[in-house]
Design a protein around this motif. Structure first.
Motif, PDB file in Angstrom:
ATOM      1  N   GLN A 164     -37.544  28.907  69.638  1.00 22.61           N
ATOM      2  CA  GLN A 164     -37.016  28.724  68.283  1.00 22.61           C
ATOM      3  C   GLN A 164     -37.044  30.063  67.570  1.00 22.61           C
ATOM      4  O   GLN A 164     -38.076  30.736  67.556  1.00 22.61           O
ATOM      5  CB  GLN A 164     -37.883  27.711  67.547  1.00 22.61           C
ATOM      6  CG  GLN A 164     -37.599  27.572  66.066  1.00 22.61           C
ATOM      7  CD  GLN A 164     -38.417  26.465  65.448  1.00 22.61           C
ATOM      8  OE1 GLN A 164     -38.027  25.325  65.473  1.00 22.61           O
ATOM      9  NE2 GLN A 164     -39.572  26.807  64.877  1.00 22.61           N
ATOM     10  N   LEU A 165     -35.925  30.453  66.998  1.00 19.39           N
ATOM     11  CA  LEU A 165     -35.828  31.630  66.143  1.00 19.39           C
ATOM     12  C   LEU A 165     -35.427  31.141  64.761  1.00 19.39           C
ATOM     13  O   LEU A 165     -34.451  30.401  64.632  1.00 19.39           O
ATOM     14  CB  LEU A 165     -34.776  32.611  66.674  1.00 19.39           C
ATOM     15  CG  LEU A 165     -35.015  33.176  68.066  1.00 19.39           C
ATOM     16  CD1 LEU A 165     -33.806  33.975  68.532  1.00 19.39           C
ATOM     17  CD2 LEU A 165     -36.266  34.031  68.092  1.00 19.39           C
ATOM     18  N   LEU A 166     -36.174  31.545  63.757  1.00 21.35           N
ATOM     19  CA  LEU A 166     -35.934  31.048  62.402  1.00 21.35           C
ATOM     20  C   LEU A 166     -35.682  32.164  61.406  1.00 21.35           C
ATOM     21  O   LEU A 166     -36.327  33.201  61.457  1.00 21.35           O
ATOM     22  CB  LEU A 166     -37.153  30.279  61.899  1.00 21.35           C
ATOM     23  CG  LEU A 166     -37.407  28.890  62.440  1.00 21.35           C
ATOM     24  CD1 LEU A 166     -38.776  28.416  62.005  1.00 21.35           C
ATOM     25  CD2 LEU A 166     -36.338  27.938  61.992  1.00 21.35           C
ATOM     26  N   ASP A 167     -34.768  31.901  60.504  1.00 19.24           N
ATOM     27  CA  ASP A 167     -34.560  32.697  59.309  1.00 19.24           C
ATOM     28  C   ASP A 167     -34.302  31.629  58.259  1.00 19.24           C
ATOM     29  O   ASP A 167     -33.658  30.639  58.555  1.00 19.24           O
ATOM     30  CB  ASP A 167     -33.363  33.630  59.513  1.00 19.24           C
ATOM     31  CG  ASP A 167     -33.099  34.512  58.310  1.00 19.24           C
ATOM     32  OD1 ASP A 167     -33.640  34.240  57.230  1.00 19.24           O
ATOM     33  OD2 ASP A 167     -32.333  35.480  58.451  1.00 19.24           O
ATOM     34  N   GLY A 168     -34.718  31.770  57.065  1.00 26.05           N
ATOM     35  CA  GLY A 168     -34.681  30.714  56.056  1.00 26.05           C
ATOM     36  C   GLY A 168     -33.462  29.809  56.028  1.00 26.05           C
ATOM     37  O   GLY A 168     -33.566  28.633  55.724  1.00 26.05           O
ATOM     38  N   LYS A 169     -32.292  30.329  56.357  1.00 24.44           N
ATOM     39  CA  LYS A 169     -31.065  29.535  56.279  1.00 24.44           C
ATOM     40  C   LYS A 169     -30.420  29.232  57.624  1.00 24.44           C
ATOM     41  O   LYS A 169     -29.535  28.391  57.707  1.00 24.44           O
ATOM     42  CB  LYS A 169     -30.028  30.244  55.397  1.00 24.44           C
ATOM     43  CG  LYS A 169     -30.456  30.388  53.961  1.00 24.44           C
ATOM     44  CD  LYS A 169     -30.426  29.050  53.277  1.00 24.44           C
ATOM     45  CE  LYS A 169     -30.815  29.177  51.817  1.00 24.44           C
ATOM     46  NZ  LYS A 169     -30.895  27.888  51.186  1.00 24.44           N
ATOM     47  N   VAL A 170     -30.823  29.945  58.681  1.00 28.65           N
ATOM     48  CA  VAL A 170     -30.263  29.708  60.012  1.00 28.65           C
ATOM     49  C   VAL A 170     -31.384  29.694  61.041  1.00 28.65           C
ATOM     50  O   VAL A 170     -32.436  30.286  60.841  1.00 28.65           O
ATOM     51  CB  VAL A 170     -29.196  30.758  60.414  1.00 28.65           C
ATOM     52  CG1 VAL A 170     -27.992  30.690  59.493  1.00 28.65           C
ATOM     53  CG2 VAL A 170     -29.779  32.144  60.449  1.00 28.65           C
ATOM     54  N   ALA A 171     -31.123  28.995  62.135  1.00 21.60           N
ATOM     55  CA  ALA A 171     -32.094  28.926  63.230  1.00 21.60           C
ATOM     56  C   ALA A 171     -31.339  28.750  64.537  1.00 21.60           C
ATOM     57  O   ALA A 171     -30.208  28.260  64.563  1.00 21.60           O
ATOM     58  CB  ALA A 171     -33.061  27.765  63.015  1.00 21.60           C
ATOM     59  N   SER A 172     -32.000  29.144  65.615  1.00 21.40           N
ATOM     60  CA  SER A 172     -31.466  28.942  66.956  1.00 21.40           C
ATOM     61  C   SER A 172     -32.577  28.355  67.807  1.00 21.40           C
ATOM     62  O   SER A 172     -33.716  28.823  67.753  1.00 21.40           O
ATOM     63  CB  SER A 172     -31.002  30.278  67.545  1.00 21.40           C
ATOM     64  OG  SER A 172     -30.581  30.099  68.883  1.00 21.40           O
ATOM     65  N   THR A 173     -32.248  27.321  68.571  1.00 18.26           N
ATOM     66  CA  THR A 173     -33.229  26.696  69.460  1.00 18.26           C
ATOM     67  C   THR A 173     -32.633  26.549  70.853  1.00 18.26           C
ATOM     68  O   THR A 173     -31.422  26.398  71.009  1.00 18.26           O
ATOM     69  CB  THR A 173     -33.650  25.301  68.955  1.00 18.26           C
ATOM     70  OG1 THR A 173     -32.484  24.482  68.794  1.00 18.26           O
ATOM     71  CG2 THR A 173     -34.389  25.395  67.633  1.00 18.26           C
ATOM     72  N   ARG A 204     -29.277  22.939  80.223  1.00 17.50           N
ATOM     73  CA  ARG A 204     -29.840  23.798  79.187  1.00 17.50           C
ATOM     74  C   ARG A 204     -29.001  23.604  77.930  1.00 17.50           C
ATOM     75  O   ARG A 204     -27.789  23.421  77.995  1.00 17.50           O
ATOM     76  CB  ARG A 204     -29.807  25.278  79.589  1.00 17.50           C
ATOM     77  CG  ARG A 204     -30.564  25.606  80.856  1.00 17.50           C
ATOM     78  CD  ARG A 204     -32.059  25.323  80.723  1.00 17.50           C
ATOM     79  NE  ARG A 204     -32.778  25.519  81.967  1.00 17.50           N
ATOM     80  CZ  ARG A 204     -33.014  24.557  82.854  1.00 17.50           C
ATOM     81  NH1 ARG A 204     -32.572  23.343  82.664  1.00 17.50           N
ATOM     82  NH2 ARG A 204     -33.700  24.800  83.956  1.00 17.50           N
ATOM     83  N   SER A 205     -29.668  23.671  76.804  1.00 11.80           N
ATOM     84  CA  SER A 205     -29.003  23.467  75.529  1.00 11.80           C
ATOM     85  C   SER A 205     -29.448  24.525  74.534  1.00 11.80           C
ATOM     86  O   SER A 205     -30.641  24.815  74.425  1.00 11.80           O
ATOM     87  CB  SER A 205     -29.360  22.072  74.988  1.00 11.80           C
ATOM     88  OG  SER A 205     -28.825  21.869  73.694  1.00 11.80           O
ATOM     89  N   GLN A 206     -28.491  25.111  73.842  1.00  6.73           N
ATOM     90  CA  GLN A 206     -28.798  26.022  72.741  1.00  6.73           C
ATOM     91  C   GLN A 206     -28.057  25.516  71.516  1.00  6.73           C
ATOM     92  O   GLN A 206     -26.847  25.273  71.557  1.00  6.73           O
ATOM     93  CB  GLN A 206     -28.374  27.451  73.053  1.00  6.73           C
ATOM     94  CG  GLN A 206     -28.731  28.395  71.916  1.00  6.73           C
ATOM     95  CD  GLN A 206     -28.446  29.841  72.231  1.00  6.73           C
ATOM     96  OE1 GLN A 206     -27.729  30.168  73.167  1.00  6.73           O
ATOM     97  NE2 GLN A 206     -29.000  30.732  71.434  1.00  6.73           N
ATOM     98  N   LEU A 207     -28.808  25.335  70.442  1.00  5.62           N
ATOM     99  CA  LEU A 207     -28.229  24.851  69.196  1.00  5.62           C
ATOM    100  C   LEU A 207     -28.424  25.886  68.098  1.00  5.62           C
ATOM    101  O   LEU A 207     -29.504  26.475  67.973  1.00  5.62           O
ATOM    102  CB  LEU A 207     -28.889  23.535  68.763  1.00  5.62           C
ATOM    103  CG  LEU A 207     -28.768  22.366  69.732  1.00  5.62           C
ATOM    104  CD1 LEU A 207     -29.470  21.135  69.163  1.00  5.62           C
ATOM    105  CD2 LEU A 207     -27.321  22.051  70.067  1.00  5.62           C
ATOM    106  N   GLY A 208     -27.368  26.092  67.317  1.00  6.42           N
ATOM    107  CA  GLY A 208     -27.432  26.923  66.119  1.00  6.42           C
ATOM    108  C   GLY A 208     -27.482  25.999  64.917  1.00  6.42           C
ATOM    109  O   GLY A 208     -26.657  25.089  64.783  1.00  6.42           O
ATOM    110  N   TRP A 209     -28.468  26.186  64.054  1.00  5.30           N
ATOM    111  CA  TRP A 209     -28.718  25.302  62.909  1.00  5.30           C
ATOM    112  C   TRP A 209     -28.486  26.043  61.597  1.00  5.30           C
ATOM    113  O   TRP A 209     -28.758  27.239  61.503  1.00  5.30           O
ATOM    114  CB  TRP A 209     -30.167  24.832  62.923  1.00  5.30           C
ATOM    115  CG  TRP A 209     -30.597  24.121  64.155  1.00  5.30           C
ATOM    116  CD1 TRP A 209     -31.014  24.691  65.333  1.00  5.30           C
ATOM    117  CD2 TRP A 209     -30.692  22.716  64.345  1.00  5.30           C
ATOM    118  NE1 TRP A 209     -31.359  23.710  66.244  1.00  5.30           N
ATOM    119  CE2 TRP A 209     -31.167  22.492  65.663  1.00  5.30           C
ATOM    120  CE3 TRP A 209     -30.432  21.608  63.540  1.00  5.30           C
ATOM    121  CZ2 TRP A 209     -31.376  21.227  66.172  1.00  5.30           C
ATOM    122  CZ3 TRP A 209     -30.643  20.349  64.054  1.00  5.30           C
ATOM    123  CH2 TRP A 209     -31.099  20.156  65.350  1.00  5.30           C
ATOM    124  N   THR A 210     -28.019  25.322  60.577  1.00  8.57           N
ATOM    125  CA  THR A 210     -27.966  25.855  59.223  1.00  8.57           C
ATOM    126  C   THR A 210     -28.768  24.937  58.312  1.00  8.57           C
ATOM    127  O   THR A 210     -28.819  23.723  58.524  1.00  8.57           O
ATOM    128  CB  THR A 210     -26.515  25.964  58.691  1.00  8.57           C
ATOM    129  OG1 THR A 210     -25.905  24.681  58.705  1.00  8.57           O
ATOM    130  CG2 THR A 210     -25.704  26.934  59.507  1.00  8.57           C
TER     131      THR A 210
END
Length: 173
Positions: free
Chosen positions: A103-112, A133-139
């Protein structure tokens, strides 16, 4: 506590715990895409609304296992609706987590990222087992993490090679 729409728009998203991106990714696999015999019909907009922003649907959604001829979508609602027939033609869809969680986090975006396996049993008894394998980009949207980008890649395996992993949903290193 009730937040007005303006206050909710600035609300922070969780960086740990059940509502953090990596835990949501786990739940997305282990709960969202699961199907058991006798479950109600799979309706993407109902079952997956926790994970996707169904009002602002623009994004990038790719899955090499996507049913039909299209594997790349730019609209989460169209991407999700594409899976409904497959899910509803299955007796069961089971998953388990493997390795590779991050998990990589920045207050408004993340990647898992997650490693997972799955077993789909069609109503006719045919079984499809896969490793993926799954990679998701989150807002961060209105105080909740929503998937904006998705990259899933899976390959067919023999069902017995994943049997001992099915149902295991722990985020082990």
């Amino acid at each position: 506590m009730f937040l007005t729409p303006a206050a909710a728009a600035g609300a922070a998203c969780a960086t740990s715990g059940a509502e953090s991106p990596l835990e949501l990714h786990r739940d997305w696999i282990m709960e969202g895409w699961e199907r058991r015999e006798g479950d109600p019909a799979f309706v993407f907009g109902t079952k997956m609304q926790r994970y996707y922003d169904l009002k602002q649907t623009k994004g990038v959604f790719y899955d090499n296992f996507a049913p039909g001829k299209t594997q790349l979508f730019t609209d989460s609602a169209r991407y999700g609706a594409n899976w409904e027939d497959l899910q509803n033609a299955a007796r069961s869809v089971r998953h388990g987590l493997t390795s590779g969680h991050d998990q990589l986090l920045d207050g408004k975006v993340a990647s898992t990222t997650l490693g997972f396996v799955g077993r789909l049993e069609r109503l006719n008894g045919e079984v499809l087992a896969f490793d993926g394998r799954s990679q998701l980009g989150w807002t961060c949207t209105d105080g909740a993490w929503k998937i904006r980008q998705e990259l899933n890649y899976a390959w067919v395996v023999e069902p017995e090679t994943i049997a001992d992993v099915l149902g295991k949903g722990e985020l082990a290193p």
